[in-house]
Design a protein around this motif. Structure first.
Motif, PDB file in Angstrom:
ATOM      1  N   GLY A 147      17.994  10.933  21.879  1.00 30.28           N
ATOM      2  CA  GLY A 147      18.007  10.119  20.672  1.00 30.28           C
ATOM      3  C   GLY A 147      18.917  10.718  19.614  1.00 30.28           C
ATOM      4  N   GLY A 148      19.101   9.973  18.536  1.00 31.52           N
ATOM      5  CA  GLY A 148      19.937  10.466  17.455  1.00 31.52           C
ATOM      6  C   GLY A 148      20.299   9.369  16.484  1.00 31.52           C
ATOM      7  N   LEU A 149      21.222   9.695  15.588  1.00 31.84           N
ATOM      8  CA  LEU A 149      21.719   8.744  14.594  1.00 31.84           C
ATOM      9  C   LEU A 149      23.077   8.226  15.057  1.00 31.84           C
ATOM     10  CD1 LEU A 149      21.685   7.401  11.792  1.00 31.84           C
ATOM     11  CD2 LEU A 149      22.694   9.519  10.893  1.00 31.84           C
ATOM     12  N   VAL A 150      23.181   6.912  15.203  1.00 30.41           N
ATOM     13  CA  VAL A 150      24.437   6.314  15.647  1.00 30.41           C
ATOM     14  C   VAL A 150      24.754   5.097  14.783  1.00 30.41           C
ATOM     15  CG1 VAL A 150      24.232   7.099  18.032  1.00 30.41           C
ATOM     16  CG2 VAL A 150      23.273   4.896  17.364  1.00 30.41           C
ATOM     17  N   THR A 185      16.413   0.558  15.865  1.00 30.13           N
ATOM     18  CA  THR A 185      15.854   1.783  15.288  1.00 30.13           C
ATOM     19  C   THR A 185      14.371   1.867  15.601  1.00 30.13           C
ATOM     20  OG1 THR A 185      17.482   1.886  13.507  1.00 30.13           O
ATOM     21  CG2 THR A 185      15.366   3.000  13.134  1.00 30.13           C
ATOM     22  N   ALA A 186      13.984   2.955  16.264  1.00 35.48           N
ATOM     23  CA  ALA A 186      12.597   3.116  16.710  1.00 35.48           C
ATOM     24  C   ALA A 186      12.443   4.488  17.344  1.00 35.48           C
ATOM     25  CB  ALA A 186      12.235   2.043  17.734  1.00 35.48           C
ATOM     26  N   THR A 189      11.450  10.041  21.375  1.00 37.61           N
ATOM     27  CA  THR A 189      12.721  10.488  20.822  1.00 37.61           C
ATOM     28  C   THR A 189      13.190   9.427  19.826  1.00 37.61           C
ATOM     29  OG1 THR A 189      14.954  11.294  21.355  1.00 37.61           O
ATOM     30  CG2 THR A 189      14.119   9.485  22.706  1.00 37.61           C
ATOM     31  N   GLN A 190      13.616   9.880  18.652  1.00 33.45           N
ATOM     32  CA  GLN A 190      13.979   8.968  17.575  1.00 33.45           C
ATOM     33  C   GLN A 190      15.398   8.440  17.761  1.00 33.45           C
ATOM     34  OE1 GLN A 190      12.164   7.940  14.625  1.00 33.45           O
ATOM     35  NE2 GLN A 190      13.895   6.521  14.501  1.00 33.45           N
ATOM     36  N   VAL A 191      15.546   7.141  17.679  1.00 34.60           N
ATOM     37  CA  VAL A 191      16.860   6.495  17.653  1.00 34.60           C
ATOM     38  C   VAL A 191      16.999   5.791  16.316  1.00 34.60           C
ATOM     39  CG1 VAL A 191      18.296   4.681  18.639  1.00 34.60           C
ATOM     40  CG2 VAL A 191      16.992   6.193  20.146  1.00 34.60           C
ATOM     41  N   THR A 192      18.041   6.120  15.580  1.00 31.99           N
ATOM     42  CA  THR A 192      18.299   5.497  14.282  1.00 31.99           C
ATOM     43  C   THR A 192      19.694   4.910  14.303  1.00 31.99           C
ATOM     44  OG1 THR A 192      16.875   7.113  13.172  1.00 31.99           O
ATOM     45  CG2 THR A 192      18.382   5.835  11.790  1.00 31.99           C
TER      46      THR A 192
END
Length: 121
Positions: free
Chosen positions: A9-12, A90-91, A115-118
């Motif tokens: 996961g991550g910031l995209v 985002t979740a 795992t965080q997805v933003t």
């Protein structure tokens, strides 16, 4: 002891792609159903995609054709490729395993920590 560990996961930015991984230990990977769920802020956990024990794949209608579930039995690892990411993706994404594939949270007996997805617009 059965353990599931998600990563990737991550910031995209919107339009980008991510590949999430779920490593499984303590269970013969190919003999159980495996699934991905997600929980967006303020919403219930929802089904994304799943493998049945014999490898049949089911996707949620919500995710359309942008999500691809796959697995590597030799590595005891499942993947979720997400393309053309949207802010509404985002979740926190969770993987789960259970005896039978289904779309309900209660059908799975072991879960990862998520795992965080933003996705930024």
């Amino acid at each position: 002891q059965v353990q599931l560990v998600e990563s990737g996961g991550g910031l995209v930015q919107a339009g980008g792609s991510l590949r999430l991984s779920c490593a499984v230990s303590g269970r013969t990977f190919s003999r159980y159903a495996m699934a991905w769920f997600r929980r967006a802020p303020g919403k219930e956990r929802e089904f994304v995609a799943a493998f049945s024990r014999n490898g049949l794949i089911t996707y949620s209608e919500v995710v359309g054709g942008r999500f691809t579930i796959s697995r590597d039995n030799a590595k005891n690892t499942m993947y979720l490729q997400i393309d053309t990411l949207k802010p509404e993706d985002t979740a926190v994404y969770y993987c789960a395993t259970g005896p039978v594939a289904g779309m309900g949270v209660s059908e799975y007996d072991y879960w990862g920590q998520g795992t965080q997805v933003t996705v930024s617009s």
